[in-house]
Design a protein around this motif. Structure first.
Motif, PDB file in Angstrom:
ATOM      1  N   LEU A   1     -12.290  31.248  11.392  1.00 20.48           N
ATOM      2  CA  LEU A   1     -12.285  31.881  12.704  1.00 20.48           C
ATOM      3  C   LEU A   1     -13.633  32.492  13.044  1.00 20.48           C
ATOM      4  O   LEU A   1     -14.084  32.423  14.202  1.00 20.48           O
ATOM      5  N   ASP A   2     -14.316  33.060  12.059  1.00 21.80           N
ATOM      6  CA  ASP A   2     -15.591  33.711  12.362  1.00 21.80           C
ATOM      7  C   ASP A   2     -16.711  32.717  12.661  1.00 21.80           C
ATOM      8  O   ASP A   2     -17.776  33.099  13.141  1.00 21.80           O
ATOM      9  N   LEU A   3     -16.463  31.413  12.377  1.00 18.42           N
ATOM     10  CA  LEU A   3     -17.468  30.396  12.710  1.00 18.42           C
ATOM     11  C   LEU A   3     -17.265  29.815  14.106  1.00 18.42           C
ATOM     12  O   LEU A   3     -18.154  29.154  14.645  1.00 18.42           O
ATOM     13  N   LEU A   4     -16.101  30.038  14.700  1.00 13.88           N
ATOM     14  CA  LEU A   4     -15.813  29.457  15.996  1.00 13.88           C
ATOM     15  C   LEU A   4     -16.809  29.895  17.070  1.00 13.88           C
ATOM     16  O   LEU A   4     -17.314  29.044  17.825  1.00 13.88           O
ATOM     17  N   PRO A   5     -17.166  31.192  17.188  1.00 13.95           N
ATOM     18  CA  PRO A   5     -18.150  31.568  18.217  1.00 13.95           C
ATOM     19  C   PRO A   5     -19.499  30.888  18.021  1.00 13.95           C
ATOM     20  O   PRO A   5     -20.162  30.534  18.994  1.00 13.95           O
TER      21      PRO A   5
ATOM     22  N   LYS B   1     -18.632  14.349  23.770  1.00 14.49           N
ATOM     23  CA  LYS B   1     -17.193  14.161  23.587  1.00 14.49           C
ATOM     24  C   LYS B   1     -16.483  15.507  23.667  1.00 14.49           C
ATOM     25  O   LYS B   1     -17.041  16.541  23.317  1.00 14.49           O
ATOM     26  N   PRO B   2     -15.246  15.506  24.090  1.00 15.73           N
ATOM     27  CA  PRO B   2     -14.464  16.742  23.995  1.00 15.73           C
ATOM     28  C   PRO B   2     -14.224  17.082  22.528  1.00 15.73           C
ATOM     29  O   PRO B   2     -14.248  16.199  21.660  1.00 15.73           O
ATOM     30  N   ILE B   3     -13.977  18.344  22.276  1.00 16.32           N
ATOM     31  CA  ILE B   3     -13.866  18.849  20.914  1.00 16.32           C
ATOM     32  C   ILE B   3     -12.435  19.275  20.626  1.00 16.32           C
ATOM     33  O   ILE B   3     -11.805  19.943  21.441  1.00 16.32           O
ATOM     34  N   ALA B   4     -11.921  18.871  19.460  1.00 17.70           N
ATOM     35  CA  ALA B   4     -10.615  19.341  18.999  1.00 17.70           C
ATOM     36  C   ALA B   4     -10.834  20.117  17.706  1.00 17.70           C
ATOM     37  O   ALA B   4     -11.354  19.573  16.723  1.00 17.70           O
ATOM     38  N   LEU B   5     -10.451  21.382  17.696  1.00 19.83           N
ATOM     39  CA  LEU B   5     -10.688  22.257  16.554  1.00 19.83           C
ATOM     40  C   LEU B   5      -9.357  22.718  15.975  1.00 19.83           C
ATOM     41  O   LEU B   5      -8.521  23.285  16.682  1.00 19.83           O
ATOM     42  N   GLY B   6      -9.170  22.484  14.673  1.00 16.31           N
ATOM     43  CA  GLY B   6      -7.968  22.931  13.996  1.00 16.31           C
ATOM     44  C   GLY B   6      -8.162  24.317  13.416  1.00 16.31           C
ATOM     45  O   GLY B   6      -9.092  24.539  12.630  1.00 16.31           O
ATOM     46  N   ILE B   7      -7.311  25.243  13.810  1.00 16.58           N
ATOM     47  CA  ILE B   7      -7.398  26.627  13.341  1.00 16.58           C
ATOM     48  C   ILE B   7      -6.159  26.923  12.505  1.00 16.58           C
ATOM     49  O   ILE B   7      -5.032  26.877  12.991  1.00 16.58           O
ATOM     50  N   ASP B   8      -6.370  27.238  11.242  1.00 15.60           N
ATOM     51  CA  ASP B   8      -5.284  27.469  10.295  1.00 15.60           C
ATOM     52  C   ASP B   8      -5.160  28.966  10.036  1.00 15.60           C
ATOM     53  O   ASP B   8      -6.165  29.659   9.829  1.00 15.60           O
ATOM     54  N   SER B   9      -3.943  29.460  10.015  1.00 21.59           N
ATOM     55  CA  SER B   9      -3.733  30.885   9.767  1.00 21.59           C
ATOM     56  C   SER B   9      -4.208  31.316   8.385  1.00 21.59           C
ATOM     57  O   SER B   9      -4.384  32.497   8.123  1.00 21.59           O
ATOM     58  N   ARG B  10      -4.407  30.333   7.490  1.00 21.41           N
ATOM     59  CA  ARG B  10      -4.837  30.657   6.128  1.00 21.41           C
ATOM     60  C   ARG B  10      -6.342  30.795   6.006  1.00 21.41           C
ATOM     61  O   ARG B  10      -6.844  31.230   4.963  1.00 21.41           O
ATOM     62  N   THR B  11      -7.106  30.408   7.043  1.00 19.71           N
ATOM     63  CA  THR B  11      -8.554  30.391   6.922  1.00 19.71           C
ATOM     64  C   THR B  11      -9.125  31.799   6.861  1.00 19.71           C
ATOM     65  O   THR B  11      -8.507  32.768   7.308  1.00 19.71           O
ATOM     66  N   SER B  12     -10.327  31.894   6.339  1.00 20.82           N
ATOM     67  CA  SER B  12     -10.983  33.180   6.145  1.00 20.82           C
ATOM     68  C   SER B  12     -11.147  33.933   7.464  1.00 20.82           C
ATOM     69  O   SER B  12     -11.566  33.374   8.471  1.00 20.82           O
ATOM     70  N   GLY B  13     -10.781  35.202   7.440  1.00 17.37           N
ATOM     71  CA  GLY B  13     -10.985  36.063   8.590  1.00 17.37           C
ATOM     72  C   GLY B  13      -9.972  35.906   9.700  1.00 17.37           C
ATOM     73  O   GLY B  13     -10.171  36.458  10.789  1.00 17.37           O
ATOM     74  N   PHE B  14      -8.867  35.194   9.449  1.00 18.58           N
ATOM     75  CA  PHE B  14      -7.907  34.967  10.524  1.00 18.58           C
ATOM     76  C   PHE B  14      -7.042  36.196  10.769  1.00 18.58           C
ATOM     77  O   PHE B  14      -6.535  36.823   9.844  1.00 18.58           O
ATOM     78  N   SER B  15      -6.881  36.527  12.041  1.00 19.00           N
ATOM     79  CA  SER B  15      -5.873  37.496  12.478  1.00 19.00           C
ATOM     80  C   SER B  15      -5.389  37.026  13.838  1.00 19.00           C
ATOM     81  O   SER B  15      -6.171  36.491  14.629  1.00 19.00           O
ATOM     82  N   SER B  16      -4.110  37.201  14.120  1.00 19.40           N
ATOM     83  CA  SER B  16      -3.582  36.700  15.387  1.00 19.40           C
ATOM     84  C   SER B  16      -4.230  37.421  16.568  1.00 19.40           C
ATOM     85  O   SER B  16      -4.590  36.777  17.566  1.00 19.40           O
ATOM     86  N   ASP B  17      -4.412  38.739  16.478  1.00 17.17           N
ATOM     87  CA  ASP B  17      -5.024  39.476  17.581  1.00 17.17           C
ATOM     88  C   ASP B  17      -6.465  39.043  17.790  1.00 17.17           C
ATOM     89  O   ASP B  17      -6.917  38.871  18.936  1.00 17.17           O
ATOM     90  N   GLY B  18      -7.191  38.871  16.686  1.00 17.47           N
ATOM     91  CA  GLY B  18      -8.573  38.433  16.801  1.00 17.47           C
ATOM     92  C   GLY B  18      -8.681  37.039  17.394  1.00 17.47           C
ATOM     93  O   GLY B  18      -9.571  36.753  18.205  1.00 17.47           O
ATOM     94  N   PHE B  19      -7.772  36.155  16.991  1.00 16.65           N
ATOM     95  CA  PHE B  19      -7.779  34.792  17.510  1.00 16.65           C
ATOM     96  C   PHE B  19      -7.473  34.783  19.004  1.00 16.65           C
ATOM     97  O   PHE B  19      -8.146  34.108  19.793  1.00 16.65           O
ATOM     98  N   ILE B  20      -6.460  35.534  19.414  1.00  9.13           N
ATOM     99  CA  ILE B  20      -6.094  35.580  20.831  1.00  9.13           C
ATOM    100  C   ILE B  20      -7.246  36.139  21.667  1.00  9.13           C
ATOM    101  O   ILE B  20      -7.561  35.621  22.745  1.00  9.13           O
ATOM    102  N   ASP B  21      -7.889  37.174  21.170  1.00 11.10           N
ATOM    103  CA  ASP B  21      -9.025  37.750  21.897  1.00 11.10           C
ATOM    104  C   ASP B  21     -10.142  36.734  22.053  1.00 11.10           C
ATOM    105  O   ASP B  21     -10.755  36.610  23.124  1.00 11.10           O
TER     106      ASP B  21
END
Length: 318
Positions: A62-66, A82-102
């Motif tokens: 998640l912290d690499l997405l920005p 090309k359009p980009i498709a990014l898979g975000i897994d809840s197990r990845t480093s730094g994941f939090s639902s609030d942080g992801f939604i923000d």
């Protein structure tokens, strides 16, 4: 999931509050964020998207997405990429639902991009079966029962699911059907009309979760009770003739087509690209199969592109 939710699962919150024309959309790089429950098919979905022309990256921390998005913003001609498709897994480093939604909300506010959040869901029992069949441990319950991990992740991802622009339930979706749905929603080829799918099904096996419109044909006379027709299906001529001979059929089919035909341009006008029409009967073998096939043929005769699928015709006759 409630029974009404599968149809609502094809929700479309993306840009609903900010109408824009086709030219504006064309110059914005599409970023497709794919997440969901472990075991629901995220990696499979990304492979399907890659097959149809997306640049796909799975398990992005998640912290690499920005940083990735900042790099995309530096391209001089984003419309050419090309359009980009990014898979975000809840197990990845730094994941939090609030942080992801923000982060998702901030990305959607960036007018250089068109961002869509897709959430892959699945029934708990199906997830348990998938883990049992593959002998895998749930990533959030390494030393505990699979059900504990599923519950923990569902609680973790509840707010993310509510934020999603599109929820796809894969509980009874084969890989080929998942790809068809993804092509319908996110295919890159220009298409002037809706991608239509008509699916027949058995009410005993439950409603198709991907259905937008559902029609019940159990009021028609059931060929199952004719011993000569019982082993056949709605794809056989003898069954078709029997159903057509039902006095209720002609009026019903005329009403069905009269209802559907004017709806299609309305859906297209709202920007919907994919529509699933489900036709159900008791066993999913005779009446629903015939009506679904007849409806598909009727639409094709009028120039519509239609995919026809009989979900339950191969199940035991009952």
């Amino acid at each position: 999931m409630t029974q009404s939710e599968p149809r609502a699962a094809m929700s479309s919150k993306t840009e609903a509050s900010e109408p824009e024309n086709a030219e504006t959309r064309a110059v914005r790089r599409h970023i497709l964020l794919v997440t969901g429950l472990a075991g629901a098919g995220r990696s499979t979905a990304l492979k399907c998207l890659e097959d149809i022309g997306y640049e796909a990256v799975d398990n992005l921390p998640l912290d690499l997405l920005p940083h990735l998005v900042a790099g995309l913003a530096q391209t001089t001609l984003p419309a050419m990429g090309k359009p980009i498709a990014l898979g975000i897994d809840s197990r990845t480093s730094g994941f939090s639902s609030d942080g992801f939604i923000d982060l998702v909300r901030r990305l959607k506010a960036d007018r250089r991009f068109r961002v869509t959040l897709v959430f892959l869901d699945c029934e708990d029992e199906v997830l348990r079966r998938r883990y049992t069949e593959t002998r895998r441990r749930h990533p959030l319950a390494q030393d505990r029962p699979v059900g504990d991990g599923i519950l923990r992740e569902r609680n973790l991802m509840r707010n993310v699911r509510a934020e999603a622009d599109l929820v796809l339930d894969t509980s009874d979706t084969a890989i080929g059907d998942l790809k068809t749905m993804l092509v319908g929603h996110f295919g890159l080829a220009a298409r002037p009309d809706l991608a239509l799918t008509i699916v027949s099904f058995s009410y005993k096996q439950g409603l198709p979760r991907e259905a937008d419109l559902v029609f019940d044909v159990r009021f028609l006379e059931n060929p199952y009770y004719d011993p000569a027709l019982r082993p056949l299906s709605g794809e056989d001529e003898a069954v078709g003739r029997a159903i057509e001979a039902d006095p209720a059929f002609p009026g019903f089919f005329a009403a069905l087509t009269s209802l559907l035909w004017p709806l299609l341009p309305g859906y297209e006008g709202e920007g919907k690209s994919y529509l699933t029409i489900a036709i159900g009967c008791t066993g999913g073998r005779h009446r629903s199969v015939f009506v679904a096939g007849r409806l598909a043929a009727w639409l094709r005769e009028r120039g519509r592109s239609v995919t026809l699928r009989h979900r339950d015709v191969g199940r035991a006759v009952s």
